[in-house]
Design an enzyme around this catalytic site. Structure first.
Site, short mmCIF file in Angstrom:
data_model
loop_
_atom_site.label_atom_id
_atom_site.label_comp_id
_atom_site.label_asym_id
_atom_site.label_seq_id
_atom_site.Cartn_x
_atom_site.Cartn_y
_atom_site.Cartn_z
N ASN A 142 -1.21 20.04 -20.63
CA ASN A 142 -1.62 19.27 -21.82
C ASN A 142 -1.59 20.10 -23.09
OD1 ASN A 142 -2.11 16.91 -20.32
ND2 ASN A 142 -4.05 17.77 -19.62
N HIS A 182 -2.23 13.72 -29.10
CA HIS A 182 -2.69 12.36 -28.77
C HIS A 182 -3.44 11.74 -29.95
CE1 HIS A 182 -2.51 12.97 -24.14
NE2 HIS A 182 -1.43 12.38 -24.59
N HIS A 238 -1.21 18.55 -26.49
CA HIS A 238 -1.45 17.11 -26.33
C HIS A 238 -2.80 16.67 -26.91
CE1 HIS A 238 2.00 17.55 -23.76
NE2 HIS A 238 2.00 16.28 -23.40
N ARG A 254 -3.52 22.31 -13.62
CA ARG A 254 -2.59 21.31 -14.17
C ARG A 254 -2.91 20.94 -15.61
NH1 ARG A 254 0.26 16.20 -11.02
NH2 ARG A 254 1.34 15.38 -12.85
N ARG A 291 0.81 -1.23 0.00
CA ARG A 291 0.00 0.00 0.00
C ARG A 291 0.85 1.28 0.00
NH1 ARG A 291 -3.11 -3.03 3.70
NH2 ARG A 291 -4.93 -3.91 2.65
N LYS A 311 2.34 11.41 -11.45
CA LYS A 311 1.46 10.56 -12.27
C LYS A 311 2.22 9.26 -12.54
CE LYS A 311 -1.49 13.91 -14.64
NZ LYS A 311 -1.91 14.48 -15.93
N GLU A 353 8.61 19.23 -24.93
CA GLU A 353 8.01 19.58 -23.63
C GLU A 353 8.67 20.83 -23.05
OE1 GLU A 353 5.34 18.02 -22.65
OE2 GLU A 353 5.40 16.05 -23.60
N HIS A 391 6.15 10.48 -28.63
CA HIS A 391 5.17 11.36 -27.98
C HIS A 391 5.52 12.85 -28.18
CE1 HIS A 391 2.39 12.82 -24.97
NE2 HIS A 391 3.40 13.39 -24.31
N LYS A 422 7.13 22.99 -14.09
CA LYS A 422 6.28 21.85 -13.74
C LYS A 422 6.01 21.84 -12.24
CE LYS A 422 4.53 17.50 -14.37
NZ LYS A 422 4.39 16.33 -15.21
N GLU A 431 -4.85 17.58 -10.72
CA GLU A 431 -5.45 18.07 -11.96
C GLU A 431 -6.93 18.45 -11.82
OE1 GLU A 431 -3.73 16.13 -15.40
OE2 GLU A 431 -5.37 16.81 -16.66
P1 NAD Z 1 11.33 5.87 -22.69
O1 NAD Z 1 11.21 5.69 -21.24
O2 NAD Z 1 10.82 4.81 -23.58
O3 NAD Z 1 12.85 6.13 -23.08
C1 NAD Z 1 13.17 6.31 -24.44
C2 NAD Z 1 14.31 5.37 -24.89
O4 NAD Z 1 15.54 5.91 -24.46
C3 NAD Z 1 14.24 3.97 -24.33
O5 NAD Z 1 14.65 3.06 -25.31
C4 NAD Z 1 15.24 4.01 -23.18
O6 NAD Z 1 15.78 2.74 -22.88
C5 NAD Z 1 16.28 4.93 -23.74
N1 NAD Z 1 17.06 5.68 -22.75
C6 NAD Z 1 16.59 6.32 -21.66
N2 NAD Z 1 17.55 7.05 -21.09
C7 NAD Z 1 18.67 6.85 -21.81
C8 NAD Z 1 20.00 7.35 -21.74
N3 NAD Z 1 20.35 8.26 -20.82
N4 NAD Z 1 20.90 6.91 -22.64
C9 NAD Z 1 20.53 6.03 -23.63
N5 NAD Z 1 19.28 5.56 -23.78
C10 NAD Z 1 18.37 5.97 -22.88
O7 NAD Z 1 10.63 7.24 -23.17
P2 NAD Z 1 10.31 8.62 -22.45
O8 NAD Z 1 10.04 9.55 -23.55
O9 NAD Z 1 11.30 8.98 -21.42
O10 NAD Z 1 8.95 8.31 -21.68
C11 NAD Z 1 7.76 8.01 -22.35
C12 NAD Z 1 6.77 7.49 -21.34
O11 NAD Z 1 6.58 8.48 -20.34
C13 NAD Z 1 5.41 7.16 -21.91
O12 NAD Z 1 5.01 5.91 -21.44
C14 NAD Z 1 4.51 8.25 -21.34
O13 NAD Z 1 3.20 7.81 -21.13
C15 NAD Z 1 5.20 8.60 -20.06
N6 NAD Z 1 4.96 9.96 -19.59
C16 NAD Z 1 4.58 10.13 -18.31
C17 NAD Z 1 4.36 11.39 -17.81
C18 NAD Z 1 3.98 11.57 -16.38
O14 NAD Z 1 3.61 12.69 -15.99
N7 NAD Z 1 4.07 10.55 -15.58
C19 NAD Z 1 4.54 12.52 -18.63
C20 NAD Z 1 4.97 12.31 -19.95
C21 NAD Z 1 5.18 11.03 -20.41
N1 GLY Z 2 2.42 15.31 -18.15
C1 GLY Z 2 1.27 16.02 -17.73
C2 GLY Z 2 1.10 16.06 -16.25
O1 GLY Z 2 1.97 15.65 -15.53
O2 GLY Z 2 0.10 16.50 -15.78
#
Ligand code: NAD
Ligand code: GLY
Length: 365
Positions: free
Chosen positions: A249, A256, A252, A245, A123, A145, A187, A269, A231, A241
Site C-alpha cells: 500500500n 486513496h 496508497h 502485505r 462455493r 484479492k 505500481e 488509480h 508481488k 495481509e
Molecule cells: P481497467 O480494468 O478499467 O482497464 C483500464 C482500461 O483499459 C479499460 O477501459 C479497459 O477496457 C482497457 N483495456 C484493458 N486492457 C487493454 C488492452 N490490452 N488494450 C486496450 N484497452 C485495454 O483498469 P485497471 O487499472 O487494470 O484496474 C483497475 C481496477 O483494479 C480497480 O477496480 C482496482 O480496484 C483494481 N485493483 C485490484 C487490485 C487487486 O489486488 N485485486 C490491485 C490494484 C487494483
Molecule cells: N494491491 C495490494 C494488494 O494486493 O495487497
C-alpha cells in the site's frame, strides 16, 4: 519466444505466473496442463474482447475446452454486485460445474469481478487470470484479492481467492492507451522503492517509461518479471495481509484520499498512487527516515513515467487529513503509513505526526 515463470508459493494455493510474448496463444495448453475441467467461461469487456477474445477462445478450443463467454460493460461504475448477477445467470445457463473455470481476460476490473464470481459460484470453481493492463499484470491479477464496489466505498465486498494460473502476454500492451500504461508504471516504481533496488536502477537506466512502445521488449519483459516476483514474494509470505502485505500500500494512503476527494474522476488509480508516493517520501524526509537524494531519485522516476507529482489545487490539506481517517487500513483510529527508509526498503508506521503530514503535503503544491 521468451518465457518466464514465477511461482507464487502459497502453502495451500500455489500457482504460476507465466510471462510469454505468445502467452495468449498458449493459454489453452497451459490450462490443459493444469487438468482443469472441460467447461470454460471466458469473461471480459467489449473493449478487450474486441482485440483479444477470438484468439483466447481459439487457443482454448484448440485443446478441447468447451467455451462460452460473458462481457461486463467497461468501467469502474459497473464493478458491482448487480453486474456479477448477470455472470451468475450465464454460469447457470452454461451449466458450469465445480471443475469448470472462469477465465478473466482484461484489466483489474474484469479480474477482480471474475475472481469474486469464481470464488462464490458453487462455493468456488477454477479461476485463471489473463491480465491485459500493466497494472493488472504486475498487481491486480496476483495475490487473490477479488471483489466489487459498494455504493459507499471501493472494493468493500470481496474475498481472497487465488487463481490457478496468471498468464501474461506483454504484446497486448500495444493496444493499451498510454495513460493506462503510465498508471501501471506507478505500481512498477512502487516495487522498486519498497522491495527491489535493482528494479529501481533498471527503471532509472531506461530511456523512457511513459509508453509501452518506447521500452525495448527485453526491458519490458524484465520489468514484468521483477515486478511480478516482488508481488509474489510479498504475497507468499503474507497471503491475507496480516502484516508484510501492507507494504504494497505504499503511496496508497494519500493516494486513496486524493482519488476519493476528486470523486474518482480526475485521476486514474496509478496516477493518485504517484502523488501518494511523492507525499510518503516527503513524510519520510520530515521524519528523517530517508534523505533528499532518495526523494529526488524517486521523484525523477515518477516524472519520467509521465505521472502527476502535485496535488490538484481544488483539495485542501484539512480535507485530506480528515479523509485519511476513513481509509480502509485505519486501525483503532490510527492511520497507517508505509514509509521508505532506503531504495528497496520501507517501514510501516501508525505514529506519523499530523505536522509531518501537513508539511509534506505543503511541498506538493
Ligand atoms: P481497467 O480494468 O478499467 O482497464 C483500464 C482500461 O483499459 C479499460 O477501459 C479497459 O477496457 C482497457 N483495456 C484493458 N486492457 C487493454 C488492452 N490490452 N488494450 C486496450 N484497452 C485495454 O483498469 P485497471 O487499472 O487494470 O484496474 C483497475 C481496477 O483494479 C480497480 O477496480 C482496482 O480496484 C483494481 N485493483 C485490484 C487490485 C487487486 O489486488 N485485486 C490491485 C490494484 C487494483
Ligand atoms: N494491491 C495490494 C494488494 O494486493 O495487497
Amino acid at each position: 519466444m521468451t518465457q518466464s515463470v514465477i511461482r507464487v508459493n502459497l502453502p495451500q494455493n500455489a500457482y504460476e505466473i507465466a510471462i510469454a510474448s505468445d502467452g495468449l496463444d498458449r493459454l489453452g495448453a497451459w490450462m490443459k496442463s493444469l487438468g482443469l475441467g472441460k467447461k470454460v467461461m471466458l469473461v471480459s469487456n467489449p473493449t478487450v474482447f474486441g482485440y483479444y477474445g477470438s484468439r483466447a477462445i481459439e487457443s482454448l478450443e484448440s485443446v478441447g475446452f468447451e467455451v462460452a463467454h460473458y462481457l461486463f460493460p467497461d468501467g469502474e461504475e459497473y464493478k458491482t454486485l448487480a453486474s456479477i448477477q448477470g455472470l451468475y445467470d450465464e454460469a447457470l445457463a452454461f451449466k458450469l460445474e465445480r471443475s469448470s473455470t472462469m477465465v478473466a481476460l482484461g484489466g483489474g476490473i474484469v479480474g477482480d469481478m471474475t475472481g469474486f464470481a469464481a470464488a462464490t459460484w458453487l462455493r468456488g470453481i477454477g479461476f485463471v487470470q489473463i491480465p491485459t493492463t500493466l497494472l493488472a499484470m504486475v498487481d491486480a491479477s496476483i495475490g487473490g484479492k477479488t471483489g466489487v464496489n459498494h455504493p459507499e466505498g471501493k472494493n468493500l465486498i470481496g474475498a481472497f481467492y487465488q487463481p490457478r494460473l496468471v498468464s501474461i502476454d506483454p504484446k497486448v500492451l500495444a493496444t493499451l492507451p498510454d495513460r493506462e500504461f503510465r498508471a501501471g508504471m506507478a505500481e512498477v516504481i512502487k516495487y522498486g522503492v519498497i522491495w527491489d533496488a535493482q528494479l529501481f536502477a533498471q527503471l532509472e537506466a531506461a530511456p523512457q517509461l511513459d509508453r509501452s512502445e518506447a521500452l525495448p521488449p527485453n526491458l519490458l519483459q524484465e520489468i514484468l518479471i521483477r515486478s511480478c516476483q516482488a508481488k509474489a514474494d510479498v504475497v507468499s509470505q503474507d497471503e491475507k495481509e496480516a502484516g508484510l502485505r501492507a507494504i504494497l500500500n505504499y503511496g496508497h494512503t494519500i493516494g486513496h484520499a486524493v482519488e476519493s476527494l476528486t470523486n474518482y474522476t480526475e485521476f486514474l488509480h496509478g496516477e493518485a498512487v504517484g502523488i501518494g508516493m511523492v507525499a510518503a517520501s516527503r513524510i519520510a524526509l520530515a521524519m528523517d527516515l530517508w534523505d533528499r537524494q532518495c526523494d529526488d531519485r524517486q521523484l525523477a522516476l515518477i516524472e519520467k513515467a509521465g505521472l502527476p507529482t502535485q496535488l490538484p489545487p481544488g483539495i485542501d490539506f484539512d480535507s485530506i487529513v480528515a479523509k485519511l481517517q476513513t481509509d480502509k487500513k485505519v486501525k483503532d483510529g490510527k492511520v497507517r503509513f508505509v514509509l521508505p527508509s532506503a531504495i528497496g526498503k520501507v517501514t510501516v508506521s501508525d505514529r506519523v505526526p499530523e505536522d509531518a503530514i501537513r508539511s509534506a503535503l505543503a511541498t506538493l503544491r
